[in-house]
Scaffold this motif. Structure first.
Motif, short mmCIF file in Angstrom:
data_model
loop_
_atom_site.label_atom_id
_atom_site.label_comp_id
_atom_site.label_asym_id
_atom_site.label_seq_id
_atom_site.Cartn_x
_atom_site.Cartn_y
_atom_site.Cartn_z
N PRO A 6 0.81 -1.22 0.00
CA PRO A 6 0.00 0.00 0.00
C PRO A 6 0.85 1.28 0.00
CG PRO A 6 -0.26 -1.22 2.06
CD PRO A 6 0.59 -2.04 1.17
N LEU A 7 2.05 1.25 0.59
CA LEU A 7 2.92 2.42 0.61
C LEU A 7 3.40 2.77 -0.80
CD1 LEU A 7 4.33 4.51 2.36
CD2 LEU A 7 6.24 2.94 2.59
N GLN A 8 3.72 1.76 -1.60
CA GLN A 8 4.14 2.01 -2.98
C GLN A 8 3.00 2.57 -3.82
OE1 GLN A 8 4.89 -0.99 -1.47
NE2 GLN A 8 7.12 -0.84 -1.30
N ILE A 9 1.79 2.09 -3.59
CA ILE A 9 0.63 2.57 -4.33
C ILE A 9 0.36 4.04 -3.99
CG2 ILE A 9 -1.87 2.33 -4.64
CD1 ILE A 9 -1.48 -0.68 -4.25
N VAL A 10 0.44 4.39 -2.71
CA VAL A 10 0.24 5.77 -2.28
C VAL A 10 1.32 6.67 -2.88
CG1 VAL A 10 0.26 7.31 -0.28
CG2 VAL A 10 -0.99 5.16 -0.17
N LEU A 11 2.55 6.20 -2.91
CA LEU A 11 3.66 6.96 -3.47
C LEU A 11 3.45 7.21 -4.97
CD1 LEU A 11 6.42 8.25 -2.90
CD2 LEU A 11 7.45 6.08 -3.57
#
Length: 72
Positions: A6-11
């Protein structure tokens, strides 16, 4: 290591909003850059046009002949 969290998607979403968003800094910078290029091209086009010259603006710089030497 191969999964997307989820952190990569938000980034990715944040970067996409900065690049393509209506209020993004990069989109406003590119808009200002396009205006600058457009005005530069307009300035180049204005220089190519010939300017009209009035006869009143012309100055005669041809030296006059010395008549005393010609009569000798």
């Amino acid at each position: 290591m191969g999964s997307i969290g989820p952190l990569q998607i938000v980034l990715v979403i944040v970067v996409a909003l900065l690049l393509f968003g209506g209020r993004g800094r990069i989109s406003s910078i590119m808009g200002d850059m396009a205006k600058g290029v457009r005005s530069f091209r307009k300035g180049l086009a204005d220089d190519d046009e010939p300017k009209s010259v009035d006869k009143d603006d012309l100055v005669n710089v041809t030296p006059k002949k010395d008549e005393s030497k010609a009569s000798s």
